[in-house]
Motif scaffolding. Structure first.
Motif, mmCIF file in Angstrom:
data_model
loop_
_atom_site.group_PDB
_atom_site.id
_atom_site.type_symbol
_atom_site.label_atom_id
_atom_site.label_comp_id
_atom_site.label_asym_id
_atom_site.label_seq_id
_atom_site.Cartn_x
_atom_site.Cartn_y
_atom_site.Cartn_z
ATOM 1 N N GLY A 1 -2.827 27.692 8.552
ATOM 2 C CA GLY A 1 -1.665 27.468 9.391
ATOM 3 C C GLY A 1 -1.990 27.592 10.854
ATOM 4 N N GLU A 2 -1.004 27.456 11.713
ATOM 5 C CA GLU A 2 -1.205 27.535 13.153
ATOM 6 C C GLU A 2 -1.603 28.939 13.593
ATOM 7 N N SER A 3 -1.041 29.951 12.902
ATOM 8 C CA SER A 3 -1.347 31.322 13.316
ATOM 9 C C SER A 3 -1.646 32.238 12.143
ATOM 10 N N TYR A 4 -1.749 31.701 10.935
ATOM 11 C CA TYR A 4 -2.020 32.545 9.766
ATOM 12 C C TYR A 4 -2.609 31.696 8.659
ATOM 13 N N LEU A 5 -3.189 32.394 7.683
ATOM 14 C CA LEU A 5 -3.740 31.755 6.493
ATOM 15 C C LEU A 5 -2.660 31.694 5.412
ATOM 16 N N GLU A 6 -2.398 30.516 4.860
ATOM 17 C CA GLU A 6 -1.298 30.307 3.917
ATOM 18 C C GLU A 6 -1.787 30.542 2.489
ATOM 19 N N LEU A 7 -1.105 31.493 1.794
ATOM 20 C CA LEU A 7 -1.379 31.807 0.400
ATOM 21 C C LEU A 7 -0.093 31.685 -0.403
ATOM 22 N N GLU A 8 -0.251 31.592 -1.710
ATOM 23 C CA GLU A 8 0.923 31.492 -2.586
ATOM 24 C C GLU A 8 0.651 32.295 -3.863
ATOM 25 N N LEU A 9 1.538 33.232 -4.160
ATOM 26 C CA LEU A 9 1.432 34.058 -5.350
ATOM 27 C C LEU A 9 2.337 33.466 -6.438
ATOM 28 N N LEU A 10 1.752 33.201 -7.609
ATOM 29 C CA LEU A 10 2.488 32.611 -8.726
ATOM 30 C C LEU A 10 2.617 33.649 -9.836
ATOM 31 N N VAL A 11 3.856 33.912 -10.258
ATOM 32 C CA VAL A 11 4.116 34.867 -11.345
ATOM 33 C C VAL A 11 5.048 34.206 -12.352
ATOM 34 N N TRP A 12 5.001 34.687 -13.583
ATOM 35 C CA TRP A 12 5.829 34.159 -14.665
ATOM 36 C C TRP A 12 6.828 35.231 -15.106
ATOM 37 N N THR A 13 8.054 34.773 -15.419
ATOM 38 C CA THR A 13 9.107 35.686 -15.850
ATOM 39 C C THR A 13 9.940 35.016 -16.931
ATOM 40 N N LYS A 14 10.530 35.827 -17.794
ATOM 41 C CA LYS A 14 11.422 35.311 -18.835
ATOM 42 C C LYS A 14 12.895 35.545 -18.505
ATOM 43 N N GLU A 15 13.158 36.065 -17.326
ATOM 44 C CA GLU A 15 14.532 36.296 -16.872
ATOM 45 C C GLU A 15 14.734 35.604 -15.530
ATOM 46 N N PRO A 16 14.912 34.287 -15.543
ATOM 47 C CA PRO A 16 15.057 33.578 -14.258
ATOM 48 C C PRO A 16 16.321 33.949 -13.496
ATOM 49 N N SER A 17 17.317 34.483 -14.190
ATOM 50 C CA SER A 17 18.546 34.865 -13.487
ATOM 51 C C SER A 17 18.329 36.060 -12.568
ATOM 52 N N LYS A 18 17.210 36.791 -12.757
ATOM 53 C CA LYS A 18 16.905 37.953 -11.921
ATOM 54 C C LYS A 18 15.752 37.664 -10.962
ATOM 55 N N GLN A 19 15.523 36.396 -10.623
ATOM 56 C CA GLN A 19 14.368 36.034 -9.809
ATOM 57 C C GLN A 19 14.462 36.582 -8.399
ATOM 58 N N TYR A 20 15.660 36.677 -7.838
ATOM 59 C CA TYR A 20 15.779 37.182 -6.473
ATOM 60 C C TYR A 20 15.416 38.667 -6.404
ATOM 61 N N ILE A 21 15.836 39.431 -7.387
ATOM 62 C CA ILE A 21 15.475 40.852 -7.426
ATOM 63 C C ILE A 21 13.975 41.001 -7.652
ATOM 64 N N LEU A 22 13.415 40.169 -8.526
ATOM 65 C CA LEU A 22 11.972 40.224 -8.791
ATOM 66 C C LEU A 22 11.177 39.915 -7.527
ATOM 67 N N LYS A 23 11.506 38.877 -6.783
ATOM 68 C CA LYS A 23 10.799 38.539 -5.554
ATOM 69 C C LYS A 23 10.905 39.658 -4.532
ATOM 70 N N SER A 24 12.087 40.246 -4.432
ATOM 71 C CA SER A 24 12.260 41.324 -3.457
ATOM 72 C C SER A 24 11.369 42.516 -3.795
ATOM 73 N N ASP A 25 11.307 42.897 -5.062
ATOM 74 C CA ASP A 25 10.458 44.030 -5.448
ATOM 75 C C ASP A 25 8.984 43.751 -5.151
ATOM 76 N N ILE A 26 8.521 42.551 -5.451
ATOM 77 C CA ILE A 26 7.108 42.214 -5.214
ATOM 78 C C ILE A 26 6.792 42.180 -3.725
#
Length: 600
Positions: free
Chosen positions: A505-530
């Motif tokens: 990127g212009e000022s940082y190195l771009e990475l992407e973390l991929l995780v799998w879950t069986k409860e997609p309805s709780k994805q926002y809480i999961l992302k926040s915890d990680i």
């Protein structure tokens, strides 16, 4: 406040009914005075004045002594027919009690004969003269005499099948005797006192029964219904409110029926109120039994239509009960998922409603083939005014049978994301993550793209973008990201989490973390915890998270501007003056500080 309101509602219906009962009592007491009753206009008197003048050939005051003279009392039957309509049977009524039915005699209508007899009975009932009713044979006809005055000639047409005119006359004479004696007794002071005591007892009993019905209803019947028809988990809260309203309406109807029965029994204690009750009952009966609709050469009254509505409502209600029993008792044991159970339940419910409605219409007497005209008109109406309703209904059937979405699925349609709570005939209810109910038309699920996170396989992959500063140790960064996903219950160990290097990127190195879950309805809480865990590990390992920045370089070469000598001298003087002022201020501060130290 709520208790006061409940008390007010509890006493509102009994208070209104008691006020109506008191008014009925006051009107009933008016019947005690014969003078008041006789002072009112008599329908038979008005009828006599209409049919004949004082010099006419119709004489109702001096009736003849035999049946032949009765027929000759009116020289012109056509004139009577114009005033009194001809009916097959006419009732003999005394104080609102129907004694028997009278038939037509020759050219003289039954209504005309009944009016004469009812007038004579009313006059005797309002008097205190002892009643004597007997039967005599005059000109081989059975004649009933009231206090030795002519009252009625019984013909063979008046007699019931299997009975002679003489036997019928004896029975009617006994009925008239008993009815007149009872009518005179009901106008006595002793009877009215006893009737008032009975009225007070009825009101007290109705009040106690009013409370008892509510107690039994709330503590036993409602509890029993909740056990027989348990509410499924996660159902719409609005259905609970609808059920409560139906139960409250049923209780109010039961209490209203109790008070109407009490008022009816009280009005039957007094002659005048009993007459009004009889007239009201007959009027309502004629209103509800008169034909207002003709289908398949059959006439239907308001009562028939009300019965049909009650039967159809019963079919819908019983279908709902049967569906809930199947859903809770049978489908819950099959192991099907929630969406399959709801689909089967909806199919069973609408099948029962359709079959039950067809059976009810056949039993009610309506030929189903006669509904083709109504179906054609309904098709035209759907084509012009109900296009959206028909489209949504058809879409609902497609959703139920094709099952692209099911109850319990976590979906995303447009800007809405939530869990499917109910799939109805016209719309679908979605419960968002904010616990907000959104009603979406069924056609929208077939016309636009729908993201179903739970379709067939609820396991979903989530993307978490991360940026680190240039110069960071990528091995430490990768290990920190993997450590952030460990020991989290929402992250599946297989497939294992992955880290992708997206780019520079212009000022940082771009990475992407991929995780799998069986409860997609709780994805926002999961992302926040990680993310919380990533920030903590980055601080521990001194990994910088950059922010956008830009470098500004200034060249030391001469600017392409030239100043005049005069402007240079002015600027030099200003700079010199500012320097002297600063030096003077510094010297003054130093001197003041030196003086303060010497004083100390």
């Amino acid at each position: 406040m709520k208790n006061n309101r409940n008390r007010h509602q509890f006493w509102l219906l009994p208070a209104c009914c008691t006020a109506g009962i008191v008014m009925a009592l006051l009107l009933g007491l008016l019947s005690r005075s014969p003078a008041i009753a006789q002072g009112k206009s008599d329908p038979m008197t008005a009828f006599s004045a209409t049919v004949a003048s004082p010099k006419s050939e119709l004489s109702l005051i001096s009736y003849p002594q035999d049946y032949s003279d009765e027929l000759l009392a009116v020289k012109s039957p056509e004139r009577v027919k114009k005033v009194v309509p001809s009916v097959s049977k006419a009732p003999i009524i005394l104080d609102g009690r129907e004694l028997f039915l009278l038939s037509q005699a020759g050219d003289y209508p039954a209504e005309f004969r009944a009016e004469w007899i009812n007038t004579q009975l009313k006059q005797v009932a309002q008097s205190s003269v002892p009643v004597t009713v007997k039967v005599e044979e005059r000109n081989q006809l059975s004649t009933i005499l009231l206090n030795d005055q002519y009252l009625l000639t019984v013909t063979e047409r008046d007699a019931i099948d299997g009975m002679t005119a003489k036997e019928q006359a004896d029975i009617w004479a006994k009925q008239i005797q008993q009815a007149l004696q009872q009518a005179q007794q009901e106008r006595s002071g002793d009877f009215i006192q006893e009737a008032l005591i009975q009225v007070a007892a009825m009101i007290m009993f109705a009040l106690v029964l009013h409370w008892f019905v509510g107690h039994i209803w709330r503590h036993y019947i409602v509890t029993g219904l909740q056990r027989v028809m348990p509410v499924p988990a996660g159902s719409n809260p609005e259905s609970h409110k609808v059920m409560d309203v139906l139960l409250n309406l049923t209780l109010a109807s039961a209490r209203l029926g109790l008070w109407l029965a009490t008022i009816f029994n009280i009005t039957n204690l007094f002659p005048l109120t009993r007459q009004w009750s009889y007239r009201l009952t007959n009027s309502l009966g004629a209103t509800f039994t008169s034909p207002i609709l003709t289908l398949s050469q059959n006439d239907y009254s308001v009562t028939d239509l009300l019965i049909l509505m009650v039967l159809l409502f019963g079919v819908v209600f019983i279908s709902g009960i049967a569906t809930n029993l199947v859903r809770s008792r049978i489908l819950g044991l099959t192991g099907f998922n929630r969406g399959a159970q709801e689909a089967v339940a909806v199919i069973i419910k609408y099948s029962l409603i359709i079959l039950g409605s067809l059976v009810v219409l056949q039993i009610w007497g309506l030929d189903i083939s006669s509904l083709t005209i109504l179906a054609s008109a309904l098709g035209v109406g759907i084509g012009f005014g109900f296009q959206d309703i028909a489209k949504n209904f058809g879409s609902g059937l497609v959703l139920i049978f094709e099952r692209p979405i099911q109850v319990g699925d976590f979906i995303e349609v447009g800007t809405y994301m939530g869990t499917v709570e109910r799939i109805g005939a016209r719309s679908t209810l979605i419960r968002t993550l904010n616990n907000v109910s959104i009603i979406v038309p069924n056609s929208r699920f077939l016309e636009t793209e729908v993201i179903n996170w739970s379709h067939h396989n609820p396991v979903s992959r989530l993307k978490l973008p991360v940026g680190v500063a240039y110069g960071s140790d990528m091995k430490k960064v990768k290990q920190a990201l993997l450590d952030a996903t460990k020991d989290h219950e929402g992250v599946l160990p297989f497939p294992a989490p992955q880290i992708l290097f997206i780019g520079f990127g212009e000022s940082y190195l771009e990475l992407e973390l991929l995780v799998w879950t069986k409860e997609p309805s709780k994805q926002y809480i999961l992302k926040s915890d990680i993310y919380f865990r990533i920030e903590e590990l980055f601080r521990e390992q001194d990994i910088k998270i950059p922010f956008p920045q830009q470098d500004l370089h200034l060249h030391s070469e001469d600017l392409p501007l030239s100043l005049s000598p005069e402007l240079k001298r002015i600027l030099s003087r200003l700079l010199e003056r500012l320097g002297n002022q600063q030096n003077g201020t510094s010297d003054g501060r130093k001197k003041a500080e030196h003086d303060r130290i010497e004083r100390d």
